[in-house]
Motif scaffolding. Structure first.
Motif, PDB file in Angstrom:
ATOM      1  N   VAL A 170      11.796 -45.119  35.977  1.00 52.75           N
ATOM      2  CA  VAL A 170      11.566 -46.064  34.883  1.00 52.75           C
ATOM      3  C   VAL A 170      12.436 -47.298  35.069  1.00 52.75           C
ATOM      4  O   VAL A 170      13.625 -47.190  35.391  1.00 52.75           O
ATOM      5  N   ILE A 171      11.816 -48.467  34.865  1.00 47.69           N
ATOM      6  CA  ILE A 171      12.522 -49.747  34.911  1.00 47.69           C
ATOM      7  C   ILE A 171      12.483 -50.359  33.516  1.00 47.69           C
ATOM      8  O   ILE A 171      11.409 -50.498  32.920  1.00 47.69           O
ATOM      9  N   VAL A 172      13.650 -50.715  33.005  1.00 47.35           N
ATOM     10  CA  VAL A 172      13.739 -51.408  31.714  1.00 47.35           C
ATOM     11  C   VAL A 172      14.103 -52.859  32.002  1.00 47.35           C
ATOM     12  O   VAL A 172      15.155 -53.147  32.567  1.00 47.35           O
ATOM     13  N   TYR A 173      13.230 -53.772  31.602  1.00 50.36           N
ATOM     14  CA  TYR A 173      13.351 -55.187  31.944  1.00 50.36           C
ATOM     15  C   TYR A 173      13.504 -56.007  30.659  1.00 50.36           C
ATOM     16  O   TYR A 173      12.684 -55.910  29.745  1.00 50.36           O
ATOM     17  N   SER A 174      14.544 -56.811  30.577  1.00 52.62           N
ATOM     18  CA  SER A 174      14.806 -57.619  29.385  1.00 52.62           C
ATOM     19  C   SER A 174      13.742 -58.707  29.202  1.00 52.62           C
ATOM     20  O   SER A 174      13.317 -59.352  30.163  1.00 52.62           O
ATOM     21  N   LYS A 175      13.348 -58.925  27.945  1.00 52.33           N
ATOM     22  CA  LYS A 175      12.354 -59.943  27.632  1.00 52.33           C
ATOM     23  C   LYS A 175      13.001 -61.282  27.284  1.00 52.33           C
ATOM     24  O   LYS A 175      12.295 -62.243  26.978  1.00 52.33           O
ATOM     25  N   ARG A 176      14.315 -61.347  27.327  1.00 53.25           N
ATOM     26  CA  ARG A 176      15.001 -62.575  26.892  1.00 53.25           C
ATOM     27  C   ARG A 176      14.566 -63.783  27.703  1.00 53.25           C
ATOM     28  O   ARG A 176      14.241 -64.840  27.154  1.00 53.25           O
ATOM     29  N   GLN A 177      14.562 -63.626  29.021  1.00 49.19           N
ATOM     30  CA  GLN A 177      14.191 -64.749  29.876  1.00 49.19           C
ATOM     31  C   GLN A 177      12.727 -65.131  29.658  1.00 49.19           C
ATOM     32  O   GLN A 177      12.382 -66.317  29.603  1.00 49.19           O
ATOM     33  N   ALA A 178      11.866 -64.123  29.517  1.00 49.82           N
ATOM     34  CA  ALA A 178      10.447 -64.399  29.293  1.00 49.82           C
ATOM     35  C   ALA A 178      10.234 -65.111  27.965  1.00 49.82           C
ATOM     36  O   ALA A 178       9.436 -66.055  27.865  1.00 49.82           O
ATOM     37  N   LEU A 179      10.954 -64.678  26.937  1.00 52.51           N
ATOM     38  CA  LEU A 179      10.832 -65.328  25.636  1.00 52.51           C
ATOM     39  C   LEU A 179      11.322 -66.772  25.693  1.00 52.51           C
ATOM     40  O   LEU A 179      10.728 -67.655  25.059  1.00 52.51           O
ATOM     41  N   ASP A 180      12.393 -67.006  26.442  1.00 54.76           N
ATOM     42  CA  ASP A 180      12.880 -68.376  26.599  1.00 54.76           C
ATOM     43  C   ASP A 180      11.831 -69.251  27.286  1.00 54.76           C
ATOM     44  O   ASP A 180      11.635 -70.421  26.912  1.00 54.76           O
ATOM     45  N   GLN A 181      11.177 -68.697  28.294  1.00 54.91           N
ATOM     46  CA  GLN A 181      10.139 -69.447  28.991  1.00 54.91           C
ATOM     47  C   GLN A 181       8.951 -69.734  28.078  1.00 54.91           C
ATOM     48  O   GLN A 181       8.379 -70.832  28.118  1.00 54.91           O
ATOM     49  N   VAL A 182       8.587 -68.761  27.257  1.00 53.87           N
ATOM     50  CA  VAL A 182       7.472 -68.963  26.323  1.00 53.87           C
ATOM     51  C   VAL A 182       7.839 -70.020  25.291  1.00 53.87           C
ATOM     52  O   VAL A 182       7.037 -70.901  24.962  1.00 53.87           O
ATOM     53  N   ARG A 183       9.073 -69.958  24.772  1.00 56.65           N
ATOM     54  CA  ARG A 183       9.504 -70.960  23.793  1.00 56.65           C
ATOM     55  C   ARG A 183       9.549 -72.357  24.422  1.00 56.65           C
ATOM     56  O   ARG A 183       9.180 -73.345  23.779  1.00 56.65           O
ATOM     57  N   ALA A 184      10.023 -72.430  25.668  1.00 56.19           N
ATOM     58  CA  ALA A 184      10.070 -73.725  26.353  1.00 56.19           C
ATOM     59  C   ALA A 184       8.661 -74.286  26.538  1.00 56.19           C
ATOM     60  O   ALA A 184       8.426 -75.493  26.335  1.00 56.19           O
ATOM     61  N   MET A 185       7.726 -73.425  26.910  1.00 55.65           N
ATOM     62  CA  MET A 185       6.350 -73.874  27.072  1.00 55.65           C
ATOM     63  C   MET A 185       5.762 -74.321  25.733  1.00 55.65           C
ATOM     64  O   MET A 185       5.071 -75.351  25.661  1.00 55.65           O
ATOM     65  N   ALA A 186       6.044 -73.566  24.669  1.00 55.81           N
ATOM     66  CA  ALA A 186       5.547 -73.944  23.345  1.00 55.81           C
ATOM     67  C   ALA A 186       6.121 -75.290  22.913  1.00 55.81           C
ATOM     68  O   ALA A 186       5.418 -76.122  22.323  1.00 55.81           O
ATOM     69  N   ALA A 187       7.413 -75.514  23.219  1.00 59.52           N
ATOM     70  CA  ALA A 187       8.042 -76.786  22.859  1.00 59.52           C
ATOM     71  C   ALA A 187       7.403 -77.944  23.626  1.00 59.52           C
ATOM     72  O   ALA A 187       7.163 -79.020  23.060  1.00 59.52           O
ATOM     73  N   LYS A 188       7.139 -77.732  24.919  1.00 57.13           N
ATOM     74  CA  LYS A 188       6.499 -78.788  25.717  1.00 57.13           C
ATOM     75  C   LYS A 188       5.103 -79.100  25.193  1.00 57.13           C
ATOM     76  O   LYS A 188       4.720 -80.271  25.057  1.00 57.13           O
ATOM     77  N   LEU A 189       4.351 -78.054  24.894  1.00 56.13           N
ATOM     78  CA  LEU A 189       2.999 -78.266  24.375  1.00 56.13           C
ATOM     79  C   LEU A 189       3.035 -78.958  23.016  1.00 56.13           C
ATOM     80  O   LEU A 189       2.216 -79.837  22.738  1.00 56.13           O
ATOM     81  N   ALA A 190       3.988 -78.562  22.182  1.00 59.67           N
ATOM     82  CA  ALA A 190       4.106 -79.194  20.865  1.00 59.67           C
ATOM     83  C   ALA A 190       4.471 -80.673  21.001  1.00 59.67           C
ATOM     84  O   ALA A 190       3.953 -81.520  20.261  1.00 59.67           O
ATOM     85  N   PHE A 191       5.358 -80.981  21.951  1.00 49.21           N
ATOM     86  CA  PHE A 191       5.744 -82.381  22.168  1.00 49.21           C
ATOM     87  C   PHE A 191       4.546 -83.201  22.638  1.00 49.21           C
ATOM     88  O   PHE A 191       4.283 -84.296  22.123  1.00 49.21           O
ATOM     89  N   VAL A 192       3.816 -82.658  23.609  1.00 50.02           N
ATOM     90  CA  VAL A 192       2.628 -83.369  24.114  1.00 50.02           C
ATOM     91  C   VAL A 192       1.598 -83.533  23.000  1.00 50.02           C
ATOM     92  O   VAL A 192       0.985 -84.602  22.846  1.00 50.02           O
ATOM     93  N   ALA A 193       1.410 -82.471  22.212  1.00 45.62           N
ATOM     94  CA  ALA A 193       0.458 -82.553  21.101  1.00 45.62           C
ATOM     95  C   ALA A 193       0.895 -83.600  20.081  1.00 45.62           C
ATOM     96  O   ALA A 193       0.066 -84.334  19.535  1.00 45.62           O
ATOM     97  N   GLY A 194       2.209 -83.686  19.825  1.00 42.97           N
ATOM     98  CA  GLY A 194       2.716 -84.689  18.900  1.00 42.97           C
ATOM     99  C   GLY A 194       2.479 -86.101  19.402  1.00 42.97           C
ATOM    100  O   GLY A 194       2.078 -86.994  18.640  1.00 42.97           O
ATOM    101  N   VAL A 195       2.709 -86.315  20.711  1.00 39.60           N
ATOM    102  CA  VAL A 195       2.460 -87.638  21.298  1.00 39.60           C
ATOM    103  C   VAL A 195       0.980 -87.996  21.199  1.00 39.60           C
ATOM    104  O   VAL A 195       0.611 -89.130  20.854  1.00 39.60           O
ATOM    105  N   ILE A 196       0.125 -87.017  21.510  1.00 41.87           N
ATOM    106  CA  ILE A 196      -1.321 -87.261  21.425  1.00 41.87           C
ATOM    107  C   ILE A 196      -1.728 -87.586  19.990  1.00 41.87           C
ATOM    108  O   ILE A 196      -2.536 -88.492  19.746  1.00 41.87           O
ATOM    109  N   MET A 197      -1.153 -86.867  19.034  1.00 39.12           N
ATOM    110  CA  MET A 197      -1.502 -87.106  17.628  1.00 39.12           C
ATOM    111  C   MET A 197      -1.072 -88.489  17.186  1.00 39.12           C
ATOM    112  O   MET A 197      -1.829 -89.208  16.512  1.00 39.12           O
ATOM    113  N   VAL A 198       0.162 -88.885  17.539  1.00 39.24           N
ATOM    114  CA  VAL A 198       0.638 -90.218  17.173  1.00 39.24           C
ATOM    115  C   VAL A 198      -0.212 -91.301  17.830  1.00 39.24           C
ATOM    116  O   VAL A 198      -0.604 -92.292  17.172  1.00 39.24           O
TER     117      VAL A 198
END
Length: 262
Positions: free
Chosen positions: A149-177
């Motif tokens: 059994v391998i136990v793998y931390s999700k911390r790094q994956a969650l950080d990557q998902v949050r970073a991607m969400a932030a980038k998409l939100a920023f791009v969406a905000g620019v497009i909206m403005v």
């Protein structure tokens, strides 16, 4: 301008809704893709790490005979710093080898009974709030002697998902403005004629009303505004025509005169 702002508010709300849904779906898709890639990588690590132990089982020996078992697991664990631990459990739940500081952990029942996948149906993967768990059976398919059994931390994956969400939100905000700015300019030019005519109508009616406030039955005609098949001069004449007709009917009808005086 009030009409333009109301239209822009509706356009902005529609854009926000569409972009919010897009960002949410894209983030969920990225999360699912990233989780799938991590599981596939862990399955490869698990398949390679179990080879020395599978060889011992084929000889009919217990896992404990692998003297450097912990070192073998540690070498695999160090391939990715996000791997919390790697352990080998016997079917009775006893820990044979583990990279954890304490080997007294008892594996949860759902680890041992999780549905198997893979070409040989000897791999499984689970997911908790904080970790990915990937396991590989050691021994014959359907009748394993143990589980790695391998136990793998999700911390790094969650950080990557949050970073991607932030980038998409920023791009969406620019497009909206940008959409709102372009929309405001386009609406300003598209409704310029309508606003000019509408302003002329309001000004004409206001001039008509002010004539009565001042106790006058006549008024100075405002500047004529033409557009959209409409003329404020015609509107001005109709207002005074309706007023004259009202006055004539009031004089012809005694009851109306009395009600008016009352």
């Amino acid at each position: 301008m009030g009409l333009v702002w109301r239209i822009l508010a509706i356009v902005g709300l529609a854009n926000f809704t569409v972009l919010f849904i897009f960002v949410a779906l894209a983030t969920m898709q990225f999360d699912a893709l990233l989780s799938g890639l991590i599981r596939e990588r862990l399955e490869v690590i698990a398949s390679r790490a179990r080879v020395p132990f599978a060889s011992v089982v084929e000889l009919g020996l217990p896992f404990s005979t692998v003297r450097n078992g912990r070192a073998v697991l540690e070498a695999s664990r160090q391939t990715d710093p996000a791997i919390i631990e790697m352990s080998i459990f016997q079917l009775d739940g006893k820990v044979s080898h583990s990279t954890a500081k304490s080997n007294h952990m008892v594996p949860p029942e759902h680890w041992m009974s999780a549905p198997r996948t893979g070409p040989d149906l000897n791999l499984f993967h689970l997911e908790t709030k904080s970790a990915f768990i990937v396991g590989a059976d050691i021994g014959e398919t359907g009748d394993p002697s143990g589980v790695l059994v391998i136990v793998y931390s999700k911390r790094q994956a969650l950080d990557q998902v949050r970073a991607m969400a932030a980038k998409l939100a920023f791009v969406a905000g620019v497009i909206m403005v940008a959409t709102l700015v372009v929309g405001a300019i386009a609406l300003r030019f598209a409704l310029m004629e309508h606003q000019r005519v509408f302003h002329g109508i309001l000004k004409t009616f206001d001039r008509f009303e002010r004539a009565f406030w001042r106790g006058s039955r006549t008024g100075r005609k405002p500047e004529n505004v033409k557009g959209l098949g409409f003329e404020t001069d015609r509107f001005w004449d109709l207002l005074w025509q309706s007023e004259r007709e009202y006055e004539a009917r009031k004089k012809q009808t005694p009851n109306m005169q009395k009600d008016t005086n009352a």
